[in-house]
Design a protein around this motif. Structure first.
Motif, mmCIF file in Angstrom:
data_model
loop_
_atom_site.group_PDB
_atom_site.id
_atom_site.type_symbol
_atom_site.label_atom_id
_atom_site.label_comp_id
_atom_site.label_asym_id
_atom_site.label_seq_id
_atom_site.Cartn_x
_atom_site.Cartn_y
_atom_site.Cartn_z
ATOM 1 N N UNK A 1 2.857 -2.022 0.706
ATOM 2 C CA UNK A 1 4.243 -2.062 0.198
ATOM 3 C C UNK A 1 5.278 -1.988 1.318
ATOM 4 N N UNK A 2 4.986 -1.212 2.345
ATOM 5 C CA UNK A 2 5.937 -1.153 3.452
ATOM 6 C C UNK A 2 5.996 -2.486 4.189
ATOM 7 N N UNK B 1 14.686 -5.816 9.865
ATOM 8 C CA UNK B 1 13.474 -5.126 10.317
ATOM 9 C C UNK B 1 12.681 -6.155 11.109
ATOM 10 N N UNK C 1 7.747 2.230 -7.463
ATOM 11 C CA UNK C 1 6.341 1.826 -7.521
ATOM 12 C C UNK C 1 6.134 0.570 -6.669
ATOM 13 N N UNK C 2 7.058 -0.382 -6.828
ATOM 14 C CA UNK C 2 6.946 -1.623 -6.048
ATOM 15 C C UNK C 2 7.010 -1.331 -4.566
ATOM 16 N N UNK C 3 7.862 -0.375 -4.210
ATOM 17 C CA UNK C 3 8.046 -0.087 -2.802
ATOM 18 C C UNK C 3 7.024 0.871 -2.236
ATOM 19 N N UNK D 1 8.202 5.152 7.767
ATOM 20 C CA UNK D 1 8.407 4.492 9.056
ATOM 21 C C UNK D 1 9.131 3.181 8.974
ATOM 22 N N UNK D 2 9.541 2.810 7.777
ATOM 23 C CA UNK D 2 10.099 1.470 7.622
ATOM 24 C C UNK D 2 11.431 1.338 8.329
ATOM 25 N N UNK D 3 11.514 0.379 9.219
ATOM 26 C CA UNK D 3 12.778 0.129 9.885
ATOM 27 C C UNK D 3 13.202 1.276 10.770
ATOM 28 N N UNK E 1 5.032 5.762 1.523
ATOM 29 C CA UNK E 1 4.573 5.017 2.701
ATOM 30 C C UNK E 1 5.744 4.388 3.443
ATOM 31 N N UNK E 2 6.937 4.755 3.073
ATOM 32 C CA UNK E 2 8.099 4.092 3.651
ATOM 33 C C UNK E 2 8.724 4.865 4.791
ATOM 34 N N UNK F 1 5.514 -5.308 2.824
ATOM 35 C CA UNK F 1 6.286 -6.193 1.946
ATOM 36 C C UNK F 1 7.783 -5.975 2.179
ATOM 37 N N UNK G 1 -2.787 1.093 1.919
ATOM 38 C CA UNK G 1 -1.640 1.859 1.417
ATOM 39 C C UNK G 1 -0.336 1.432 2.090
ATOM 40 N N UNK H 1 3.970 -9.712 -7.747
ATOM 41 C CA UNK H 1 4.898 -9.190 -6.729
ATOM 42 C C UNK H 1 5.750 -10.310 -6.130
ATOM 43 N N UNK I 1 12.994 7.368 8.931
ATOM 44 C CA UNK I 1 13.866 6.612 8.036
ATOM 45 C C UNK I 1 14.903 7.548 7.413
ATOM 46 N N UNK J 1 9.032 -8.528 -4.875
ATOM 47 C CA UNK J 1 8.999 -7.097 -4.594
ATOM 48 C C UNK J 1 8.756 -6.276 -5.829
ATOM 49 N N UNK K 1 12.686 7.937 -1.806
ATOM 50 C CA UNK K 1 12.256 7.202 -0.608
ATOM 51 C C UNK K 1 12.454 7.991 0.679
ATOM 52 N N UNK L 1 5.258 -11.962 -3.368
ATOM 53 C CA UNK L 1 5.326 -11.977 -1.898
ATOM 54 C C UNK L 1 3.968 -12.337 -1.296
ATOM 55 N N UNK M 1 10.846 -8.508 3.088
ATOM 56 C CA UNK M 1 11.981 -8.765 2.195
ATOM 57 C C UNK M 1 13.320 -8.347 2.778
#
Lengths: 185, 539
Positions: free
Chosen positions: B60-61, B71, A13-15, A22-24, A19-20, B63, B57, B216, A87, A171, A80, B218, B67
């Motif tokens: 969170x990414x 990245x 939920x925090x992350x 594309x992260x990194x 929506x992740x 954030x 939306x 959070x 990712x 986070x 994730x 952050x 962290x």
């Protein structure tokens, strides 16, 4: 200390799962792994083998007092990396890299290594020494996509960070009460 | 995630409107508040912003980008050719880290501390012979401060004995002090330092606009829950009242009429490489302390060869920021840091200047000292139990104090164009010419003295100091189109209209005459409400 499914879900939920993707994500990539080339590009490249490898890496890098690692990793990381995003590809490729490295020295995949050899393998590969980089060397990508993925999940979860005395880590949306409480509350 | 905005830049109609009442340049807090006010008053408003419309939306990414080490993409996508800049002063200025371009502006990454300037701030020259006086005083701005606190849903308490007079309580109750604050209490009392609560522009309780803070931790650089105020709230209000807010449309220049009395249109670029012109009766430039003067300098003409509205030659001059002074260390007990990303106790005891020997500073007790467990773990070179031992060693006993220190306006500190370099549109980039003076250095040293006294009384093992040699900016860009009554000595009038052009208003921290040592956004909001009122009167 036992990690629960609730920990994994709270971390998700925090992350903001979903929506992740594309992260990194790597901006430049070497040739795709044989696993990816053989698979269907529309399906997630993270399957049972990749998740089993993540659990094996987690057991190597998590503290021994943490229990419930398998369910935590499968729930957290599994969610994730759903889908075929970059990712997820990065995770799958890092697993392939780790497998190739393990096979070269032990003739078996990483997840099949005895527990005592898993950390040693990461250290031989210098994963402990390198800075994480999704576009970097093989060791840097293993650090980013596998080791730090897992350490991020653990130490931004209430249970994981509580191992160091912080039950509401950055986070995690743990409310605005704990910051007022002393260590014995 | 789409770095270029929620729509990817393709589906949105970015063609200009028919001549509107007001064209606002910039959708940060200054522009958004002006747009919301004027839209609510029934005027046709178009807002043009250089950056994208970020999808909530994606927070969170963002954030996680913050962290997780490794990245290297900026949390809010700053940097690159669009944001090229120079920094040719004695001190390097890290402009990419200092602002966000996009709908919401720098409130997307701000700390959200919101204090009123003090009465002395407006009369600095008259009272102690430092800097310059503002052409307005605290009493003039006071009603706008009250409205600004309401607009930003400020959580605060009336327990600050050093604050200027106020008329009513803050809209929301203050966040209570932290456990860490309680550890400081006795030491502060012993050294004679009076502390009080911190006004925060984050919801301590739910409002119609957002839920309460969920911790959070952050806040800076991203609040995933939206409990921290950002200017997208006023953008939404403006749009609900009919305003058009266009993203990814950097304004290239403002063009005036033959007499040089009025701006006729803004020329803006769109992602497809086209240029358009937006005509309006009134123009409000609210693009921050760097881009506002840059746009004026880029808009030079035969009538204004040194830049639009620059008859005084002061556009870009008197650039100011606040300096950070800090000190931290460890105690031999848990300090419970890093639960939240905001502060709950500070001291304005040393704010007002006794004479011309120093400038203002305010002290903060930090609730986010030292690393969090994940900070240690993700960068460590050990695993398993050894890593956990390292995490336990790294987290848990840190304490720290910060301070904002005032920098006086100096003509040589400035924003100018660097003709040797261009951005992605071929425009000369901003050159930040920034340096420190002796008075500011002395004030930083004084802040360090107080911090050291408190931490030593607390029994802390002091591990680090940020003093005059390693200080850095707080990312508060101020002063580059200063306000005044004399057209030869200022760029805008007390009504925030330029002396040179009848329908050009500048809103934001660029109009500050001096910067005090308070985080500037509440004053930006108050001045924006005032600016909107004057524009409304003319329409």
């Amino acid at each position: 200390m036992r990690l629960s499914r609730r920990d994994a879900l709270a971390a998700l939920v925090a992350g903001g799962v979903g929506s992740l993707a594309g992260c990194g994500a790597p901006t430049a990539r070497s040739s795709p792994s044989s696993r990816e080339a053989a698979g269907d590009a529309a399906e997630t490249p993270v399957g049972d083998h990749e998740l089993a490898t993540l659990v094996a890496v987690a057991e190597a890098v998590y503290p021994s007092e943490v229990e419930g690692v398998g369910e935590f990793v499968r729930t957290y990381t599994g969610s994730r990396v759903e889908g075929a995003g970059s990712y997820a590809r990065g995770v799958a490729e890092a697993v392939g890299t780790l497998d190739d490295y393990a096979a070269e020295f032990h003739d078996i995949e990483y997840a099949s290594l005895p527990a005592s050899t898993r950390r040693e393998t990461l250290e031989y590969m210098s994963v402990d020494d390198v800075a994480p980089d999704p576009d970097g060397t093989e060791a840097q990508r293993v650090r980013h996509y596998l080791v730090n993925e897992l350490l991020y999940a653990l130490y931004t979860s209430p249970t994981g960070a509580s191992l160091a005395g912080l039950e509401n880590p950055p986070g995690h949306p743990g409310g605005t009460r704990s910051y007022r409480e002393g260590p014995d509350a | 995630m789409s770095a270029g905005g929620a729509d990817g830049g393709e589906a949105v109609d970015r063609t200009p409107s028919e001549r509107v009442d007001v064209c606002v340049v910039g959708a940060g807090p200054a522009g958004a508040i002006v747009a919301a006010e004027l839209s609510a008053a029934g005027h046709d408003v178009v807002v043009l912003d250089a950056g994208p419309r970020f999808d909530p939306e994606d927070r969170p990414e963002r954030m996680e980008r913050h962290l997780r080490p490794g990245v290297d993409r900026a949390v809010w996508d700053t940097g690159g050719e669009r944001d090229t800049f120079s920094a040719s002063g004695d001190r390097h200025y890290p402009l990419d880290a200092a602002r966000v371009k996009g709908i919401g502006g720098s409130t997307l990454h701000w700390q959200a501390m919101v204090m009123r300037l003090h009465e002395q701030d407006f009369r600095l020259d008259s009272s102690v012979g430092l800097g310059d006086d503002w052409p307005i005083d605290y009493a003039d701005l006071r009603p706008y401060y009250a409205r600004a606190e309401a607009e930003l849903s400020v959580a605060g308490a009336s327990d600050n004995p050093f604050a200027p007079p106020r008329e009513r309580p803050h809209p929301l109750p203050a966040f209570p002090p932290s456990y860490s604050d309680s550890l400081f209490a006795e030491a502060c009392e012993a050294v004679g330092l009076a502390t009080h609560s911190v006004p925060n522009a984050r919801n301590s309780e739910p409002t119609d606009e957002a839920g309460a803070c969920v911790g959070y931790g952050t806040c800076k650089p991203v609040c995933p829950s939206g409990a921290k105020y950002d200017a997208t709230r006023h953008v939404a209000a403006a749009e609900a009242d009919g305003a058009r807010v266009l993203d990814r449309v950097p304004v290239q220049r403002l063009v005036h009429d033959a007499d040089g009395d009025r701006v006729t249109h803004a020329v803006y670029a769109t992602p497809d490489g086209e240029e358009h012109r937006q005509e309006a009766r009134e123009f409000v430039v609210a693009a921050g302390g760097v881009e506002t003067p840059r746009l004026l300098l880029l808009s030079r003409s035969e009538s204004y060869p040194d830049g639009l509205a620059n008859s005084s030659g002061l556009v870009g001059r008197y650039f100011m920021d606040h300096l950070f002074a800090g000190m931290g260390g460890t105690l031999e007990e848990p300090t419970r840091q890093k639960h939240v990303g905001f502060n709950t106790t500070e001291s304005h005891q040393f704010y007002d200047r006794p004479d011309d020997s120093r400038t203002a500073f305010k002290l903060e007790l930090l609730n986010y000292a030292g690393p969090a467990p994940a900070d240690v773990a993700l960068s460590a070179d050990s695993f398993g139990d050894e890593l956990l031992a390292e995490v336990r060693e790294g987290y848990g006993t840190h304490v720290a104090m910060g301070a904002l220190v005032e920098q006086l306006p100096r003509r040589e500190n400035r924003i100018r164009l660097d003709p040797s370099r261009t951005d992605d549109r071929g425009n000369p980039v901003p050159d930040v010419v920034w340096s420190l003076d002796g008075t500011t250095r002395r004030t930083i040293e004084r802040a360090n003295e107080v911090q050291r006294a408190v931490l030593e009384e607390l029994g802390a093992d002091i591990g680090w100091t940020v003093g005059p040699e390693n200080t850095g900016p707080a990312y508060h860009h101020m002063g580059t189109t200063r306000m005044g009554t004399d057209p030869a000595e200022s760029v805008v009038t007390p009504q925030l209209r330029t002396h040179d052009l009848d329908n050009l208003t500048l809103s934001g921290s660029s109009v500050f005459v001096t910067g005090g040592a308070m985080n500037p956004t509440l004053t930006i909001a108050a001045l924006s409400l005032k600016a909107a009122e004057h524009v409304d009167e003319r329409l």
